[in-house]
Write a protein that holds these residues in place. Structure first.
Motif, short mmCIF file in Angstrom:
data_model
loop_
_atom_site.label_atom_id
_atom_site.label_comp_id
_atom_site.label_asym_id
_atom_site.label_seq_id
_atom_site.Cartn_x
_atom_site.Cartn_y
_atom_site.Cartn_z
N ARG A 5 2.39 8.12 2.45
CA ARG A 5 1.55 7.38 3.40
C ARG A 5 1.84 7.82 4.82
O ARG A 5 2.77 7.31 5.45
CB ARG A 5 1.81 5.89 3.25
CG ARG A 5 0.79 5.06 3.99
CD ARG A 5 1.18 3.61 3.93
NE ARG A 5 0.08 2.77 4.33
CZ ARG A 5 0.22 1.49 4.61
NH1 ARG A 5 1.37 0.91 4.51
NH2 ARG A 5 -0.82 0.79 4.99
N TYR A 44 -1.97 7.42 0.44
CA TYR A 44 -2.56 6.33 1.22
C TYR A 44 -2.49 6.69 2.69
O TYR A 44 -1.53 7.33 3.13
CB TYR A 44 -1.80 5.02 1.00
CG TYR A 44 -1.84 4.53 -0.43
CD1 TYR A 44 -2.91 3.79 -0.89
CD2 TYR A 44 -0.81 4.83 -1.30
CE1 TYR A 44 -2.96 3.35 -2.20
CE2 TYR A 44 -0.84 4.40 -2.62
CZ TYR A 44 -1.92 3.66 -3.06
OH TYR A 44 -1.96 3.24 -4.35
N GLN A 50 -1.74 -2.99 3.56
CA GLN A 50 -0.57 -3.26 2.70
C GLN A 50 -1.05 -3.94 1.41
O GLN A 50 -0.56 -3.66 0.33
CB GLN A 50 0.42 -4.18 3.43
CG GLN A 50 0.96 -3.63 4.72
CD GLN A 50 2.11 -2.65 4.51
OE1 GLN A 50 1.87 -1.50 4.16
NE2 GLN A 50 3.33 -3.10 4.72
N ILE A 53 -2.63 -1.54 -1.12
CA ILE A 53 -1.64 -0.71 -1.80
C ILE A 53 -0.93 -1.54 -2.88
O ILE A 53 -0.75 -1.09 -4.01
CB ILE A 53 -0.61 -0.15 -0.80
CG1 ILE A 53 -1.30 0.81 0.16
CG2 ILE A 53 0.52 0.56 -1.52
CD1 ILE A 53 -0.39 1.37 1.23
N ALA A 74 8.43 5.65 -2.44
CA ALA A 74 7.70 6.11 -1.25
C ALA A 74 8.34 7.41 -0.80
O ALA A 74 9.56 7.49 -0.68
CB ALA A 74 7.80 5.06 -0.15
N LYS A 82 7.36 5.04 5.25
CA LYS A 82 7.95 4.60 3.98
C LYS A 82 8.52 3.17 4.10
O LYS A 82 8.22 2.31 3.29
CB LYS A 82 9.09 5.54 3.54
CG LYS A 82 8.65 6.98 3.37
CD LYS A 82 9.81 7.86 2.96
CE LYS A 82 10.93 7.97 4.00
NZ LYS A 82 10.53 8.68 5.24
N TYR A 84 7.95 0.90 6.38
CA TYR A 84 6.88 -0.06 6.69
C TYR A 84 6.14 -0.44 5.41
O TYR A 84 5.88 -1.60 5.14
CB TYR A 84 5.91 0.57 7.69
CG TYR A 84 4.83 -0.36 8.16
CD1 TYR A 84 4.97 -1.09 9.34
CD2 TYR A 84 3.66 -0.51 7.42
CE1 TYR A 84 3.97 -1.94 9.78
CE2 TYR A 84 2.66 -1.37 7.85
CZ TYR A 84 2.82 -2.08 9.02
OH TYR A 84 1.84 -2.93 9.45
N THR A 85 5.82 0.57 4.60
CA THR A 85 5.08 0.31 3.37
C THR A 85 5.89 -0.52 2.39
O THR A 85 5.37 -1.44 1.76
CB THR A 85 4.68 1.65 2.70
OG1 THR A 85 3.95 2.43 3.64
CG2 THR A 85 3.82 1.41 1.47
N GLY A 106 5.57 -5.86 2.98
CA GLY A 106 5.52 -4.66 2.16
C GLY A 106 5.60 -4.91 0.67
O GLY A 106 5.59 -6.04 0.19
#
Ligand SMILES: Nc1ncnc2c1ncn2[C@@H]1O[C@H](COP(=O)(O)OP(=O)(O)O)[C@@H](O)[C@H]1O
Ligand SMILES: [Mg+2]
Length: 174
Positions: A5, A44, A50, A53, A74, A82, A84-85, A106
């Motif tokens: 991402r 993504y 978020q 995903i 990630a 990474k 953040y996701t 997340g």
């Protein structure tokens, strides 16, 4: 599931080609600029929320309770989103887990809440152990183990095993 991402800081370097392909501009001074493309199961972009995903990875939790091994990973360069996701917008400070859903949180807090929800709907008994490992620059750090001076984070070795190839033994869990 491996996903990539590109986040805000890497937009000049990484470009989304489609849902499975990214292009990376390798532009080092003194070298000819090269564009490399990489393919993933799913890519993504910053426009994917978020929530959207998580909707795609959520079915993996049902597979987990059905006995399958599941890994959500990630992957990307530093600054590619990474943390953040996986954790959410406040991932630099202390991580707190809330029973209520937070804005833009997340995958990890969402998946934890969903896992407990799924378990509460089942009649069989489950126990959950959690280990947290950082893999950085070929080093494996157990983030739940304390070193001699009481600080969190202990470097561990990967061992080769007879079955399944490799393992990180003696991981702390809670
Ligand atoms: N989808 C996103 N929406 C808004 N900001 C993001 C997004 N992804 C990353 N960022 C921001 O970009 C910066 C780098 O992201 P980070 O998750 O720390 O990258 P990594 O963990 O891959 O090194 C952080 O300031 C983060 O808040
Ligand atoms: Mg990070």
């Amino acid at each position: 599931m491996v996903f990539c991402r590109p986040g805000t800081e890497s937009e000049n370097v990484i470009h989304l080609i489609d849902n499975e392909t990214i292009q990376v501009k390798c532009n080092r001074s003194g070298h000819t600029a090269v564009n490399k493309t990489f393919e993933f199961e799913r890519v993504y972009g910053p426009s994917n929320s978020q929530e959207s995903i998580f909707e795609e990875v959520c079915p993996l939790l049902t597979s987990l309770l059905d006995g399958h091994n599941v890994c959500i990973m990630a992957y990307g360069q530093s600054g590619s989103g990474k943390t953040y996701t996986m954790l959410g917008p406040h991932s630099e400070g202390n991580i707190t887990f809330s029973l209520e859903s937070q804005i833009d949180e997340g995958i990890i807090p969402k998946a934890t809440r969903e896992l407990y929800r799924l378990i509460s709907n089942r009649s069989d008994t489950h126990s959950i152990d959690v280990s947290i490992v950082e893999v950085y620059n070929n080093e494996i750090i157990d983030l739940l183990a304390k070193c001699n001076r009481g600080k969190l984070g202990v470097k561990l070795e990967i061992v080769t095993t007879l079955v399944d190839g490799s393992d990180v033994p003696l991981l702390a869990y809670t």
